[in-house]
Write an enzyme that holds these catalytic residues in place. Structure first.
Site, PDB file in Angstrom:
ATOM      1  N   HIS A  62       0.823  -1.212   0.000  1.00  0.00           N
ATOM      2  CA  HIS A  62       0.000   0.000   0.000  1.00  0.00           C
ATOM      3  C   HIS A  62       0.862   1.269   0.000  1.00  0.00           C
ATOM      4  CE1 HIS A  62      -4.185   1.434   1.433  1.00  0.00           C
ATOM      5  NE2 HIS A  62      -3.552   2.443   0.857  1.00  0.00           N
ATOM      6  N   HIS A  64       1.433   5.086  -1.899  1.00  0.00           N
ATOM      7  CA  HIS A  64       0.980   6.125  -2.828  1.00  0.00           C
ATOM      8  C   HIS A  64       2.220   6.822  -3.391  1.00  0.00           C
ATOM      9  CE1 HIS A  64      -3.269   5.782  -1.703  1.00  0.00           C
ATOM     10  NE2 HIS A  64      -2.823   5.546  -0.481  1.00  0.00           N
ATOM     11  N   LEU A  65       2.519   6.566  -4.664  1.00  0.00           N
ATOM     12  CA  LEU A  65       3.704   7.175  -5.278  1.00  0.00           C
ATOM     13  C   LEU A  65       3.376   8.500  -5.967  1.00  0.00           C
ATOM     14  CD1 LEU A  65       5.542   4.034  -6.762  1.00  0.00           C
ATOM     15  CD2 LEU A  65       6.199   5.393  -4.761  1.00  0.00           C
ATOM     16  N   ARG A  66       2.082   8.791  -6.108  1.00  0.00           N
ATOM     17  CA  ARG A  66       1.598  10.103  -6.580  1.00  0.00           C
ATOM     18  C   ARG A  66       1.874  10.418  -8.044  1.00  0.00           C
ATOM     19  NH1 ARG A  66      -1.809   9.929  -2.753  1.00  0.00           N
ATOM     20  NH2 ARG A  66      -1.313  10.938  -0.783  1.00  0.00           N
ATOM     21  N   ASN A  96      -4.891   5.907  -6.974  1.00  0.00           N
ATOM     22  CA  ASN A  96      -5.583   7.214  -6.883  1.00  0.00           C
ATOM     23  C   ASN A  96      -4.659   8.358  -7.296  1.00  0.00           C
ATOM     24  OD1 ASN A  96      -4.048   6.852  -4.528  1.00  0.00           O
ATOM     25  ND2 ASN A  96      -5.413   8.085  -3.259  1.00  0.00           N
ATOM     26  N   ASP A 153      -8.837   2.404  -3.818  1.00  0.00           N
ATOM     27  CA  ASP A 153      -8.333   2.981  -2.563  1.00  0.00           C
ATOM     28  C   ASP A 153      -8.258   4.503  -2.594  1.00  0.00           C
ATOM     29  OD1 ASP A 153      -7.089   2.834   0.097  1.00  0.00           O
ATOM     30  OD2 ASP A 153      -5.425   3.774  -0.950  1.00  0.00           O
ATOM     31  N   HIS A 181     -11.113  -0.339   0.325  1.00  0.00           N
ATOM     32  CA  HIS A 181     -10.930   0.709   1.338  1.00  0.00           C
ATOM     33  C   HIS A 181     -12.270   0.774   2.070  1.00  0.00           C
ATOM     34  CE1 HIS A 181      -9.698   5.054   2.489  1.00  0.00           C
ATOM     35  NE2 HIS A 181     -10.812   4.758   3.147  1.00  0.00           N
ATOM     36  N   HIS A 234      -5.931  -1.367   5.235  1.00  0.00           N
ATOM     37  CA  HIS A 234      -5.755  -0.556   6.452  1.00  0.00           C
ATOM     38  C   HIS A 234      -6.902  -0.610   7.466  1.00  0.00           C
ATOM     39  CE1 HIS A 234      -8.082   2.137   3.933  1.00  0.00           C
ATOM     40  NE2 HIS A 234      -7.062   2.708   3.345  1.00  0.00           N
ATOM     41  N   ASP A 307       0.532   2.385   3.879  1.00  0.00           N
ATOM     42  CA  ASP A 307      -0.365   3.467   3.442  1.00  0.00           C
ATOM     43  C   ASP A 307       0.422   4.780   3.349  1.00  0.00           C
ATOM     44  OD1 ASP A 307      -2.524   4.833   2.510  1.00  0.00           O
ATOM     45  OD2 ASP A 307      -3.689   4.748   4.359  1.00  0.00           O
TER      46      ASP A 307
HETATM   47  O1  DOR Z   1      -5.351   8.944   4.546  1.00  0.00           O
HETATM   48  C1  DOR Z   1      -5.392   8.487   3.420  1.00  0.00           C
HETATM   49  N1  DOR Z   1      -4.680   9.046   2.424  1.00  0.00           N
HETATM   50  N2  DOR Z   1      -6.138   7.417   3.174  1.00  0.00           N
HETATM   51  C2  DOR Z   1      -6.336   6.956   1.924  1.00  0.00           C
HETATM   52  O2  DOR Z   1      -6.996   5.968   1.748  1.00  0.00           O
HETATM   53  C3  DOR Z   1      -5.765   7.687   0.762  1.00  0.00           C
HETATM   54  C4  DOR Z   1      -4.552   8.400   1.167  1.00  0.00           C
HETATM   55  C5  DOR Z   1      -4.050   9.371   0.136  1.00  0.00           C
HETATM   56  O3  DOR Z   1      -4.014   9.012  -1.035  1.00  0.00           O
HETATM   57  O4  DOR Z   1      -3.635  10.464   0.512  1.00  0.00           O
END
Ligand code: DOR
Length: 433
Positions: A62, A64-66, A96, A153, A181, A234, A307
């Protein structure tokens, strides 16, 4: 010969913990494991592992590489450097992004950019187009590119019918897992922290624990109906973990993960209105933290996932209710696990590494990761100094963002070296690229 000689560490993998050995790596694979290797080691670069644990590289389900779209918060380059420093040899990139990872061209471009990163980047594809929860994404096309995990997610698949169709469709895709999620938007939207005594005191609208449990209960039924493996992202509440425990006892193909912030922090951290403590699902009560620890210890939880959710400083400087949710995780997850769970005796080191490495590797279908540390296996390793004390300094993190909730926290245990596909990508705590 060239190659790497990881000298004098104690191997910890799925067959347990052993005595000090040398591990010889060549051409991306483990060539030899044994006490005080001599013979074919000449010319190999030595990585000292005296007093250290040599483990299979960690695997994060999990991250997030953005990229694409939010490169001011993180990029594949900075995020995977942070991952390697945290001991990870593989991360699953969440969909996302902007645009989201819901079609083949975008997924292919992330995979191409990740191909040269210091840790392996695999992609979680979106379940629905635009992560809008209405129409299924082309899951078959994404699967053909190697996607095994599907999730919206950042948001929950709200419609039970859409979730059912996703699970039914995924059944035809070998190795596919649908990941949820679990926060019912009809209960959680508009809330910014856990709904309870602290949210009342602070006057911040809350997200109730029930928002998580109702989706978990529903999706467990849908997983039973369809027979498709379900992964719950999570989890943060005692009630949701109780539901998973009961489902596992019935033999359901369900797995779940928890994030370090849910076993180390409570909703009381929001007292100062600092958005660095804002996250979805939110930080919960002390009783929930206790329940998460219990579920880790009794095997209900399958993986510790970060996460890792980087946000640009200006976004996290907004007032609590306007700031985006999420916290950094890649560079602190291992040390938090060792300090908060292994030191106090909640988990053994073997159990901790199972949750951080080989169990998540299995969920994601990553056969090259998660060990064992044995001859012929791909050399994806992390060398951990379990006694090293350090203090979290946000300015020294490799991540492009700074939103760690652990600034100033003293932790025990740090990654010394990371070896990915035979390459030393971290040496003595320094990223090599
Ligand atoms: O706190 C969170 N931030 N929960 C998520 O499920 C997404 C994540 C995000 O992408 O910033």
């Amino acid at each position: 010969m060239s190659g790497l000689l990881v000298r004098g560490g104690r191997v910890v993998d799925q067959s347990g913990a052993g005595g000090p050995v040398d591990v010889l790596v060549r051409d991306g694979h483990i060539l030899e494991v044994g006490a005080r290797l001599t013979g074919p080691t000449a010319g190999a670069t030595v990585l000292d592992a005296d007093g250290c644990v040599v483990a299979p590289g960690l695997v994060d389900l999990h991250t997030h590489l953005r990229e694409p779209g939010n490169e001011d918060a993180e990029t594949i380059e900075t995020g995977t450097r942070a991952a390697a420093l945290g001991g990870y040899t593989a991360v699953v990139a969440m969909p996302n992004t902007d645009p989201p990872l819901d079609e083949a061209a975008v997924v292919a471009s992330v995979l191409a950019r990740g191909a040269t990163a210091p840790c392996e980047v695999v992609v979680a594809g979106a379940i629905t187009k635009g992560r809008a929860g209405v129409e299924l994404a082309p899951m078959g096309e994404l699967h053909a590119l190697g996607v095994r995990l599907f999730t919206d997610d950042g948001g929950c698949v709200e419609s039970a019918a859409v979730m059912r169709h996703a699970l039914e469709y995924a059944r035809s895709l070998p190795g596919a897992v649908v990941a949820q999620h679990a926060e019912d938007p009809t209960l959680a939207t508009g809330g910014h922290m856990h709904e309870g005594a602290w949210s009342s005191r602070l006057g911040i609208p809350g997200r109730p624990a029930a928002a998580e449990a109702v989706i978990v209960a529903r999706d467990l039924m849908l997983a039973e109906l369809t027979g498709t493996p379900l992964h719950l992202l999570h989890l943060s509440t005692a009630s949701a973990l109780d539901l998973v425990r009961a489902a596992k006892a019935r033999g359901l193909a369900v797995t779940c993960e928890v994030a370090p912030h849910h076993f180390t922090l409570t909703d009381a951290a929001c007292e100062g209105f600092d958005p660095v403590f804002k996250v979805h699902p939110p930080l919960r009560t002390a009783a929930d933290v206790e329940a998460v620890r219990r579920a880790l210890a009794d095997g209900t939880v399958d993986a510790i996932a970060t996460d890792h959710a980087p946000h640009a400083p200006e976004a996290k400087e907004r007032p609590f209710e306007d700031a985006p949710p999420g916290m950094l995780g890649l560079e602190t997850a291992l040390a938090l696990t060792l300090t908060e769970l292994v030191e106090p005796g909640v988990l053994t080191i073997v159990e901790a590494l199972a949750l951080l490495s080989w169990r998540p590797a299995r969920i994601a279908g990553l056969g090259d990761h998660g060990g064992p540390v044995a001859v012929g296996r791909p050399a994806n390793l992390c060398v951990i100094d379990p006694a090293r004390r350090w203090e979290v300094d946000p300015t020294r993190l490799a991540s492009r963002a700074r939103n760690t909730p652990y600034a100033g926290r003293k932790l025990t245990g740090r990654v010394r070296h990371t070896v990915r596909a035979g390459e030393a990508v971290v040496v003595d705590g320094s990223a090599q690229r």
